[in-house]
Design a protein around this motif. Sequence first.
Motif, PDB file in Angstrom:
ATOM      1  N   UNK A  37       0.821  -1.222   0.000  1.00  0.00           N
ATOM      2  CA  UNK A  37       0.000   0.000   0.000  1.00  0.00           C
ATOM      3  C   UNK A  37       0.850   1.265   0.000  1.00  0.00           C
ATOM      4  N   UNK A  38       1.978   1.244   0.703  1.00  0.00           N
ATOM      5  CA  UNK A  38       2.774   2.460   0.874  1.00  0.00           C
ATOM      6  C   UNK A  38       4.189   2.311   0.315  1.00  0.00           C
ATOM      7  N   UNK A  39       4.358   1.512  -0.728  1.00  0.00           N
ATOM      8  CA  UNK A  39       5.679   1.213  -1.272  1.00  0.00           C
ATOM      9  C   UNK A  39       6.414   2.444  -1.792  1.00  0.00           C
ATOM     10  N   UNK A 140      10.960  -6.349  -0.280  1.00  0.00           N
ATOM     11  CA  UNK A 140       9.707  -6.145  -1.013  1.00  0.00           C
ATOM     12  C   UNK A 140       9.612  -4.716  -1.545  1.00  0.00           C
ATOM     13  N   UNK A 141       9.989  -3.744  -0.746  1.00  0.00           N
ATOM     14  CA  UNK A 141       9.950  -2.353  -1.200  1.00  0.00           C
ATOM     15  C   UNK A 141      10.864  -2.140  -2.403  1.00  0.00           C
ATOM     16  N   UNK A 142      12.039  -2.756  -2.369  1.00  0.00           N
ATOM     17  CA  UNK A 142      12.966  -2.605  -3.490  1.00  0.00           C
ATOM     18  C   UNK A 142      12.412  -3.283  -4.750  1.00  0.00           C
ATOM     19  N   UNK A 143      11.890  -4.483  -4.602  1.00  0.00           N
ATOM     20  CA  UNK A 143      11.410  -5.235  -5.761  1.00  0.00           C
ATOM     21  C   UNK A 143      10.175  -4.600  -6.398  1.00  0.00           C
ATOM     22  N   UNK A 144       9.415  -3.852  -5.620  1.00  0.00           N
ATOM     23  CA  UNK A 144       8.231  -3.188  -6.168  1.00  0.00           C
ATOM     24  C   UNK A 144       8.589  -1.962  -7.003  1.00  0.00           C
ATOM     25  N   UNK A 145       9.865  -1.550  -6.972  1.00  0.00           N
ATOM     26  CA  UNK A 145      10.258  -0.346  -7.702  1.00  0.00           C
ATOM     27  C   UNK A 145      11.355  -0.560  -8.734  1.00  0.00           C
ATOM     28  N   UNK A 146      12.249  -1.528  -8.520  1.00  0.00           N
ATOM     29  CA  UNK A 146      13.370  -1.687  -9.450  1.00  0.00           C
ATOM     30  C   UNK A 146      12.897  -2.127 -10.832  1.00  0.00           C
ATOM     31  N   UNK A 147      13.619  -1.668 -11.846  1.00  0.00           N
ATOM     32  CA  UNK A 147      13.306  -2.050 -13.218  1.00  0.00           C
ATOM     33  C   UNK A 147      14.260  -3.145 -13.726  1.00  0.00           C
ATOM     34  N   UNK A 148      15.178  -3.572 -12.875  1.00  0.00           N
ATOM     35  CA  UNK A 148      16.138  -4.600 -13.268  1.00  0.00           C
ATOM     36  C   UNK A 148      15.435  -5.945 -13.452  1.00  0.00           C
ATOM     37  N   UNK A 149      15.849  -6.676 -14.486  1.00  0.00           N
ATOM     38  CA  UNK A 149      15.297  -7.985 -14.760  1.00  0.00           C
ATOM     39  C   UNK A 149      16.435  -9.009 -14.840  1.00  0.00           C
ATOM     40  N   UNK A 150      16.224 -10.151 -14.241  1.00  0.00           N
ATOM     41  CA  UNK A 150      17.219 -11.223 -14.265  1.00  0.00           C
ATOM     42  C   UNK A 150      16.807 -12.273 -15.288  1.00  0.00           C
ATOM     43  N   UNK A 151      17.679 -12.528 -16.244  1.00  0.00           N
ATOM     44  CA  UNK A 151      17.418 -13.602 -17.198  1.00  0.00           C
ATOM     45  C   UNK A 151      17.698 -14.941 -16.523  1.00  0.00           C
ATOM     46  N   UNK A 152      17.216 -16.016 -17.111  1.00  0.00           N
ATOM     47  CA  UNK A 152      17.456 -17.349 -16.549  1.00  0.00           C
ATOM     48  C   UNK A 152      18.948 -17.645 -16.498  1.00  0.00           C
ATOM     49  N   UNK A 153      19.674 -17.231 -17.508  1.00  0.00           N
ATOM     50  CA  UNK A 153      21.122 -17.439 -17.539  1.00  0.00           C
ATOM     51  C   UNK A 153      21.799 -16.687 -16.395  1.00  0.00           C
TER      52      UNK A 153
END
Length: 222
Positions: A37-39, A140-153
């Motif tokens: 709610x308050x991320x 959780x707060x970081x993951x709700x905002x970061x745009x970084x994506x991890x590939x399977x590799x």
Amino acid sequence: MDQFFSTQGTASAFVPPMWVYVSAIIVMALEMVFCLKYHDKAWLKKFFWLFQLIQLVILYGFYMVQRISISISLPLYHCRAAMFSLMFMKDSKLKKMFAVIGIFGGLLAIFIPIMDKYAWPHVTLVSFYWGHFALFGNSLLYLLETKKKLSLKEIIGINLLIDVFLALVNELTNGNYGFLRETPLIAGWSFLARLVCVTLFFCLVTYGIQKLTDYLQTRVSV
């Protein structure tokens, strides 16, 4: 206070009573609601950052004063490494990896607590809950905002590098970082088999939690 900072251990690990177990689950659920709610609120991020900092200062202050063995006091357990990473690393794919580990570690610690061999209340036992609550919130707060994506590799590569590094540290310290010396359920397997299983397990966890938090990110952004 003497018992709180005591170095006198017990014969077996502390087993949380049911009321502590249930209370911890309720707190974690409320924490998740607040973060969703308050991320985007700076005060909530500062709260969890400071909450984590105080916990780490107290815990590592105890380790240093009591000269606890490096086999258990190094910040190399997955959750402890994630705590420091979430607090001090800049936005990066490695930080996202540790944030994902923080989500899993926080939940696992609450549902399947692995406690130290001390009598309650003790600094390490209080720190266990305190630290994992803070870790879950920061992650959780970081993951709700970061745009970084991890590939399977990248997931496989980073997890493998972490586990190989921890295996080397275990040889030097006689520790059990990453559960690579004494692995639950498969303790009798060969080291290589346990290394592969632990790495694959964390890869699956990382992939699954990334998918879930990416979905949550789209929902809170609506």
